[in-house]
Design an enzyme around this catalytic site. Sequence first.
Site, short mmCIF file in Angstrom:
data_model
loop_
_atom_site.label_atom_id
_atom_site.label_comp_id
_atom_site.label_asym_id
_atom_site.label_seq_id
_atom_site.Cartn_x
_atom_site.Cartn_y
_atom_site.Cartn_z
N ASP A 240 -0.49 0.68 0.71
CA ASP A 240 0.35 0.49 1.89
C ASP A 240 -0.23 -0.66 2.72
O ASP A 240 -1.34 -1.12 2.47
CB ASP A 240 0.53 1.77 2.71
N TYR B 135 -1.95 -3.13 5.54
CA TYR B 135 -3.08 -2.98 6.46
C TYR B 135 -2.57 -2.41 7.78
O TYR B 135 -1.52 -2.82 8.28
CB TYR B 135 -3.73 -4.34 6.72
N PHE C 239 -2.82 -7.03 0.03
CA PHE C 239 -4.16 -7.62 0.09
C PHE C 239 -4.27 -8.87 0.95
O PHE C 239 -5.36 -9.23 1.38
CB PHE C 239 -4.71 -7.90 -1.33
N HIS D 142 -10.62 0.25 -8.09
CA HIS D 142 -10.12 -0.51 -6.94
C HIS D 142 -11.20 -1.46 -6.42
O HIS D 142 -12.40 -1.15 -6.50
CB HIS D 142 -9.70 0.48 -5.84
#
Length: 220
Positions: free
Chosen positions: A65, A67, A78, A186
């Site tokens: 989702d 930031y 990102f 991740h």
Amino acid sequence: MTVRIEPSWKAQLEEEFAQPYWESLTGFVRAEYAERQCFPAGRNIFRAFDLTPFDDVKVVILGQDPYHTPGAAMGFCFSVPDGNRPQPSLQNIFQELHSDLGVARQRTDLSDWAGQGVFLLNSVLTVRAREAGSHAGKGWENFTDSAIRRLSAGREGLVFILWGSYAIAKRALIDPRKHMVITSPHPSPFSAHKGFFGSRPFSRANAYLAQQGKDPINWA
């Protein structure tokens, strides 16, 4: 919520706008943006789709989702605006990019990747300020899962980069006979040392694109 989305994607996802979940989702999002601080800005909710039309997609990178800190969310995963300090996951992505390809990237805005066909898709497209995951489970996942399915079924020779268990679970939506799927832990500081570092997703993606007769991504 008015759906202003790039025409090729709108054609692919038209059926979603008639589904029962869509009315519930849009009502929820409208209320949240009216009553609370939410990210990204309303005009950028579908920006990942707008920057990378359906037929231009070469690589899919899936986030969770947006930031939830002010000034960071841009409407695709990102990325943060240039001049901002990169989030820890993005710092680790850049560290792996340097290790993989020798690229010392300076820009934190990843829109140049999007413009080359890197579809930077969050599974959930909105979030309440300072509350990670606050818009999860409201219907966005239905919508973005449909986008992944459409790419898998309607295109060939794409690269899907899935980082972390949440993204890797989406592998079930992708036909591995038609596409390359790259998985790893991740890039978060909590998991990057468990196999993200050294996974070389950028060079592997470009090698596969070259095999498909497609131009590689200039990750720099």
